[in-house]
Design an enzyme around this catalytic site. Structure first.
Site, PDB file in Angstrom:
ATOM      1  N   THR A   1      -6.133   7.502   6.868  1.00 28.65           N
ATOM      2  CA  THR A   1      -6.547   7.673   5.562  1.00 28.65           C
ATOM      3  C   THR A   1      -6.561   6.386   4.649  1.00 28.65           C
ATOM      4  O   THR A   1      -6.912   6.159   3.772  1.00 28.65           O
ATOM      5  CB  THR A   1      -5.703   8.562   4.760  1.00 28.65           C
ATOM      6  OG1 THR A   1      -4.470   8.021   4.872  1.00 28.65           O
ATOM      7  CG2 THR A   1      -5.589   9.928   5.480  1.00 28.65           C
TER       8      THR A   1
ATOM      9  N   HIS B   1       2.478   8.944   0.358  1.00 26.38           N
ATOM     10  CA  HIS B   1       1.403   8.815  -0.527  1.00 26.38           C
ATOM     11  C   HIS B   1       1.923   9.606  -2.017  1.00 26.38           C
ATOM     12  O   HIS B   1       2.376  10.659  -1.991  1.00 26.38           O
ATOM     13  CB  HIS B   1       0.090   9.614  -0.042  1.00 26.38           C
ATOM     14  CG  HIS B   1      -0.093   8.718   1.298  1.00 26.38           C
ATOM     15  ND1 HIS B   1      -0.868   7.842   1.243  1.00 26.38           N
ATOM     16  CD2 HIS B   1       0.080   8.944   2.606  1.00 26.38           C
ATOM     17  CE1 HIS B   1      -1.525   7.184   2.634  1.00 26.38           C
ATOM     18  NE2 HIS B   1      -0.598   8.259   3.257  1.00 26.38           N
TER      19      HIS B   1
ATOM     20  N   HIS C   1       3.979  11.234   5.917  1.00 25.75           N
ATOM     21  CA  HIS C   1       2.879  11.322   6.913  1.00 25.75           C
ATOM     22  C   HIS C   1       4.182  10.351   8.110  1.00 25.75           C
ATOM     23  O   HIS C   1       4.635   9.403   7.894  1.00 25.75           O
ATOM     24  CB  HIS C   1       1.820   9.927   6.908  1.00 25.75           C
ATOM     25  CG  HIS C   1       0.961  10.870   6.133  1.00 25.75           C
ATOM     26  ND1 HIS C   1      -0.233  10.404   5.610  1.00 25.75           N
ATOM     27  CD2 HIS C   1       0.618  12.254   5.858  1.00 25.75           C
ATOM     28  CE1 HIS C   1      -1.021  11.104   4.829  1.00 25.75           C
ATOM     29  NE2 HIS C   1      -0.559  12.599   5.071  1.00 25.75           N
TER      30      HIS C   1
ATOM     31  N   HIS D   1       0.949  -1.271   0.025  1.00 25.33           N
ATOM     32  CA  HIS D   1      -0.101  -0.056   0.013  1.00 25.33           C
ATOM     33  C   HIS D   1       0.832   1.394   0.162  1.00 25.33           C
ATOM     34  O   HIS D   1       0.476   2.316  -0.396  1.00 25.33           O
ATOM     35  CB  HIS D   1      -0.854  -0.005   1.124  1.00 25.33           C
ATOM     36  CG  HIS D   1      -1.873  -1.141   1.329  1.00 25.33           C
ATOM     37  ND1 HIS D   1      -2.959  -1.355   0.380  1.00 25.33           N
ATOM     38  CD2 HIS D   1      -2.232  -2.061   2.093  1.00 25.33           C
ATOM     39  CE1 HIS D   1      -3.678  -2.197   0.574  1.00 25.33           C
ATOM     40  NE2 HIS D   1      -2.911  -2.846   1.819  1.00 25.33           N
TER      41      HIS D   1
ATOM     42  N   HIS E   1       5.653   7.239   6.401  1.00 26.75           N
ATOM     43  CA  HIS E   1       5.236   6.561   5.023  1.00 26.75           C
ATOM     44  C   HIS E   1       5.042   7.622   4.017  1.00 26.75           C
ATOM     45  O   HIS E   1       4.733   8.752   4.472  1.00 26.75           O
ATOM     46  CB  HIS E   1       4.130   5.508   5.252  1.00 26.75           C
ATOM     47  CG  HIS E   1       2.885   6.180   5.554  1.00 26.75           C
ATOM     48  ND1 HIS E   1       2.467   5.941   6.873  1.00 26.75           N
ATOM     49  CD2 HIS E   1       1.927   6.801   4.866  1.00 26.75           C
ATOM     50  CE1 HIS E   1       1.254   6.627   7.236  1.00 26.75           C
ATOM     51  NE2 HIS E   1       1.111   7.092   5.806  1.00 26.75           N
TER      52      HIS E   1
ATOM     53  N   GLU F   1      -2.243  13.619  -0.266  1.00 30.97           N
ATOM     54  CA  GLU F   1      -3.743  13.163   0.169  1.00 30.97           C
ATOM     55  C   GLU F   1      -4.504  14.502   0.496  1.00 30.97           C
ATOM     56  O   GLU F   1      -5.582  14.700   0.067  1.00 30.97           O
ATOM     57  CB  GLU F   1      -3.565  12.170   1.391  1.00 30.97           C
ATOM     58  CG  GLU F   1      -3.206  10.752   1.088  1.00 30.97           C
ATOM     59  CD  GLU F   1      -3.664   9.656   1.798  1.00 30.97           C
ATOM     60  OE1 GLU F   1      -3.289   9.785   3.134  1.00 30.97           O
ATOM     61  OE2 GLU F   1      -4.133   8.961   1.240  1.00 30.97           O
TER      62      GLU F   1
HETATM   63 ZN   LIG Z   1      -0.648   8.088   5.261  1.00 31.68          ZN
END
Ligand SMILES: [Zn+2]
Ligand SMILES: *[C@@H]1O[C@H](CO)[C@@H](O)[C@H](O)[C@H]1NC(C)=O
Ligand SMILES: *[C@@H]1O[C@H](CO)[C@@H](O)[C@H](O)[C@H]1NC(C)=O
Length: 376
Positions: A235, A131, A154, A103, A129, A141
């Site tokens: 999220t 995105h 994040h 992910h 991590h 995000e």
């Molecule tokens: Zn995140």
């Protein structure tokens, strides 16, 4: 008769409305069954985010993340305490695990890293991590005034009053996540390179590697003083609404090449490219977004005041000009009209003595015109 027709129409509308809502109910039930049957509980993905809602109850809550941050609507809060981070300056002797979990790209962090000040309690770091999107689609995000950044970092912390991340994640005051926007700069970012250079080692889903420790503070923006704060959620499923979000106003820059490495290296299930791993912005549902700094609008209020007066001055003076022009036109019309009336009256009085009604009627028209001119 008319009433009868109205009644019949009304009944028909009711029948149509109730049958269509019955259809809706049926389809959502089928959807829920479908997602249960195909065990979305564990295999959620970013391409079908609407399925999260039926498979994970918290994902349809009213305090979800991410959100769009409307800089015109945030409230400046001078009482928001600045953050004080501790233990972020790791040395090379601390090995950090970097994992591609299918992910995201995630770096495990030691419990020596903490947020000492900024919240009512101390929060301890667990992992960070990212995105991201693709070359064509920016993948942050959170959005600022509906605009995405290319990527977002994040850093996840949990409240030290709980034993671990898993326990804290279910508690209302459990999590504090720091979010930073990643944009494109001209130069390679040496701090990010410590992660990016290891990407090719973990391109396969569920693979990991170890990288030497470094100063994690340098993955965040230069200034941590300017930030937004709101109450939101994870999220990703299970979307627990337990996150106090801090999203920095200052952004981070990496080179185009480094961003491309993030976008093009990692694989997810079925050996597909791991990209566009961002959730769509969620509704605020009346939540407040605070800012530790004066945003465009709050700053604007002090500054824009003269600008606004200037604007209304311009409006007023053009209003004055219009009034004068219309006044002049009106005066000329009135003059022509009076001359005309005077002549007509003269003519009339020659033939008919009893024509006073005209005289009374005409000033009435003039009065009305005068009123309308005053209003404009
Ligand atoms: Zn995140
Ligand atoms: C978040 O929720 C807590 C608890 O309800 C509340 O005290 C706090 O003011 C909220 N923070 C924001 C930024 O709305
Ligand atoms: C930072 O704040 C300024 C001023 O409000 C705003 O114009 C800008 O969009 C903000 N950027 C981010 C990333 O929040």
């Amino acid at each position: 008769m008319l009433l009868d027709i109205l009644l019949i129409l009304h009944l028909q509308v009711l029948v149509i409305a109730s049958s269509s809502s019955a259809e809706e109910d049926g389809s959502s039930e089928r959807e829920a069954e479908h997602s249960k049957g195909s065990s979305h509980q564990h295999h959620w993905g970013y391409h079908d985010q609407e399925l999260w809602l039926s498979a994970f109850e918290h994902c349809s809550g009213k305090s979800q993340s991410p959100i769009n941050i409307d800089t015109d609507k945030v409230s400046y809060d001078p009482k928001l305490p600045p953050l004080k981070l501790e233990g972020y300056d790791l040395t090379g002797s601390t090995a950090l695990t970097l994992i591609n979990n299918g992910h995201t790209l995630q770096l495990s962090l030691p419990s020596s890293m903490r947020i000492m000040r900024g919240f009512d309690q101390v929060f301890v770091a667990a992992q960070l991590h990212f995105h991201w999107g693709t070359k064509e689609v920016p993948g942050s995000e959170h959005t600022i005034d509906n605009v995405h950044f290319p990527a977002e970092i994040h850093v996840v912390h949990y409240n030290t009053k709980y034993a671990n991340l898993a326990e804290a994640a279910r508690k209302a005051d459990g999590l504090a996540v720091l979010g930073g926007f990643i944009g494109i700069g001209l130069h390679d970012n040496d701090n990010y390179e410590k992660i990016m250079s290891a990407l090719s080692d973990i391109s396969i889903e569920e693979s990991d590697t170890e990288i030497p420790g470094f100063n994690v503070r340098h993955l965040l923006p230069d200034s941590l003083d300017r930030f937004y704060r709101y109450n939101g959620s994870l999220t990703t499923p299970p979307c627990f609404q337990t996150v106090s979000w801090t999203v920095f106003n200052d952004s981070i820059r990496v080179s185009r090449r480094q961003l491309a490495a993030l976008e093009d290296t990692l694989k997810t299930e079925h050996n597909k490219l791991l990209s566009k791993n961002f959730r769509a912005p969620q509704l605020l549902h009346g939540r407040k977004v605070l800012a530790s700094f004066h945003t465009g609008r709050t700053l604007g209020k002090a500054k824009a005041l003269p600008a606004e007066t200037e604007d209304s001055n311009t409006m007023e003076s053009s209003g004055h000009i219009l009034t004068i022009v219309f006044g002049a036109l009106f005066a000329v019309t009135l003059l022509v009209f009076s001359v005309y009336t005077y002549r007509q009256r003269k003519k009339y009085s020659k033939f008919k003595k009893d024509s006073k009604q005209n005289v009374i009627y005409k000033p009435a028209v003039v009065d009305m015109d005068q009123t309308s001119v005053t209003v404009t």
